[in-house]
Enzyme design. Structure first.
Site, PDB file in Angstrom:
ATOM      1  N   SER A 125      13.334 -14.690 -20.851  1.00 39.27           N
ATOM      2  CA  SER A 125      12.662 -13.787 -19.915  1.00 39.27           C
ATOM      3  C   SER A 125      13.702 -12.995 -19.131  1.00 39.27           C
ATOM      4  O   SER A 125      14.833 -13.455 -18.932  1.00 39.27           O
ATOM      5  CB  SER A 125      11.826 -14.633 -18.950  1.00 39.27           C
ATOM      6  N   TYR A 153      12.388 -21.174 -12.779  1.00 36.12           N
ATOM      7  CA  TYR A 153      11.963 -20.746 -14.117  1.00 36.12           C
ATOM      8  C   TYR A 153      13.082 -19.980 -14.818  1.00 36.12           C
ATOM      9  O   TYR A 153      13.437 -20.272 -15.966  1.00 36.12           O
ATOM     10  CB  TYR A 153      10.723 -19.864 -13.981  1.00 36.12           C
ATOM     11  N   LYS A 157      15.150 -21.016 -18.212  1.00 32.05           N
ATOM     12  CA  LYS A 157      15.216 -20.130 -19.375  1.00 32.05           C
ATOM     13  C   LYS A 157      16.679 -19.817 -19.733  1.00 32.05           C
ATOM     14  O   LYS A 157      17.049 -19.779 -20.908  1.00 32.05           O
ATOM     15  CB  LYS A 157      14.445 -18.836 -19.103  1.00 32.05           C
TER      16      LYS A 157
END
Lengths: 331, 331
Positions: A125, A153, A157
């Site tokens: 992402s 997050y 990632k």
């Protein structure tokens, strides 16, 4: 080809499944069998022309990853993740699924051994990037810009990207990581994600409903339609990874657009009545969250490798009208 | 101040211990108690003027990290690592110590809770960087260059940096990461590390012994003396982390020098007889390994924050003569 999609129950997973079943092949190689996995067993689409198996699997639970890869698939698409807001709210669950789950998958593949080296498409992402950005955000972010996430997050990632590179370098998997732009127009109901309004101000008016815009019109962000995102996954599945070198993850191309440009595209396609359904209701919290997000990338490597973005924001709006609303406009 | 050094039995750990005991304070704050931890309990230096405890601890073993941080130290310096060559040879051990050990330490600190937020100094490495470098290696690597390691060790260190940022951002620790240059002149016996010759061609001749040079004279690399490295750790221990922002890890300043420049410094300090002890014996394997290493950095952030490198390679050679050979030259 034996294909496994992990996280097949999510929005992108379902669209990928539909595309795989419709095509029946990837880059000319017929798909013999498709395994759909998610925490709850995904629905198997009716009338599939090939063998489809649905599996309930929590990657973060011991032994689950080993069981999942027993078939030694040729292609594994790993979409499963705790999303940004939830990974921020539940620190432990985010690390368990997004970091440990990914590592357990890689370890299960490594442990299987015997020369099995599947193509693994990993979805990362643009959340791996954090400010300060080049030119204080005025310049596009180049492919060699460092990954300094400012969410758990994004951290998880970015760690997945590093693992993917190392496990690929060591010959355990043949990895391709793709950093997805913000998906827009995301179908479904409005949600409380901070990014939700980017889709909402298009999706809701196209359904004849009011939408709330919590930020200024000059806010710029980086987008891809669900259709383009599925295209990225399929291109990554068939990519000649000899061209990638040691850096297995690519920033995907996208459309850089301001809120004003989103609204202008909506007006061109659905007229001023649609635009009139957007209600401005500034929200300082959302404004603050969004202010640290990247607004544009120079996705040179991915473009050179043949990944293609939506042409412009009009194309993103049209993809939504075609794929989600049967081509019908509200007014 | 209650101080814990993890990996205190290693070369840098022992030198840091000596400096801490000699100073008895860090940036004006007296050290009340020093805990030295390593897989084998480190020797406690004789005549220490403060309470020193030595602990045997394998960070990667369940429960060990919790036990280690029970005292809720004010400062934790985390030096423990499986080195590059071993992490490459033993994939599982490298991940267990370098990734899991670091994460278990961070988790133990988080789990302790109760408002305890220690300064954690984490040692990373320039091994987090991999080619292609800016200008194909002709330009110094800037602070915002991405971390694309090409070893498992570098991968584990880069993951540690990401965790340090996230755990700091979430308020669990007050982290400072420092990417150490290649340490030179490393004291002790010649070893089989690919980088060993950078130290060997100085250290051995200074002891009147022959040294083997396996690469060309124009090979350039990035160095810090053990003395400078200990200085970085102490500066990081006392740094105002409010100045760091979200990016907690800094590339340390160093000396960029070619093998020819190393040899010229050796000659200036110890004369031509020392240089004559260097025997050229090209080794294609070592040449290939070294060819993908970075050669120079623009360590702007660290310099602006007051980290100081050795003045030049002469200073690196002199530090070795002073610290390891009692100021004596061989000829």
């Amino acid at each position: 080809m034996d294909v496994l999609v992990i996280g097949a129950g999510g929005m992108i997973g379902r669209k990928l499944t539909d595309r795989l079943l419709a095509a029946g092949e990837i880059a000319g190689r017929p798909i013999d069998r498709l395994t759909l996995a998610d925490v709850a067993a995904p629905a198997v689409p009716a009338g599939a022309g090939l063998a489809v198996e649905s599996v309930a699997c929590d990657l973060a639970a011991p032994g689950e990853a080993e069981r999942l890869v027993e078939r030694r698939h040729d292609l594994i698409v790993h979409l499963a993740a705790i999303v940004s807001g939830e990974a921020e709210a539940d620190f432990e669950r985010g690390y368990a699924v997004n970091l440990d789950g990914t590592r357990m998958l890689l370890e299960a593949i490594r442990a299987a051994g015997g020369g099995w080296r599947p193509r693994l498409v990993y979805t990362s992402s643009i959340a791996v990037f954090g400010p300060p950005f080049p030119g204080d955000g005025t310049l596009p972010i180049p492919d060699d810009f460092h990954t300094t996430p400012q969410t758990s997050y994004g951290t998880q990632k970015a760690i997945g990207e590093l693992l993917l590179d190392d496990y690929s370098r060591r010959g355990f998997v043949d990895g391709v990581g793709i950093r997805l732009p913000t998906i827009c127009v995301r179908p479904g109901k409005p949600n409380r994600a901070a990014s939700g309004f980017f889709s909402g101000i298009v999706r809701e008016p196209l359904a004849g409903l009011e939408a709330v815009l919590p930020v200024d019109d000059d806010v710029r962000h980086w987008f891809a339609s669900p259709r383009a995102a599925v295209g990225f996954l399929l291109h990554a599945a068939a990519l000649d990874t000899g061209l990638l070198g040691a850096r297995r993850t690519l920033t995907m191309p996208g459309v850089s657009a301001t809120v004003a440009e989103e609204i202008a595209a909506l007006e061109r396609i659905a007229g001023p009545k649609a635009v009139a359904l957007i209600r401005r209701e500034p929200d300082p919290t959302i404004r603050r969250i969004v202010s640290v997000w990247p607004s544009a990338f120079d996705a040179r490597r991915a473009l050179d490798l043949g990944f293609t973005a939506d042409a412009d924001f009009d194309a993103i709006v049209r993809a939504h009208v075609d794929d989600e609303r049967g081509g019908r406009l509200p007014f």
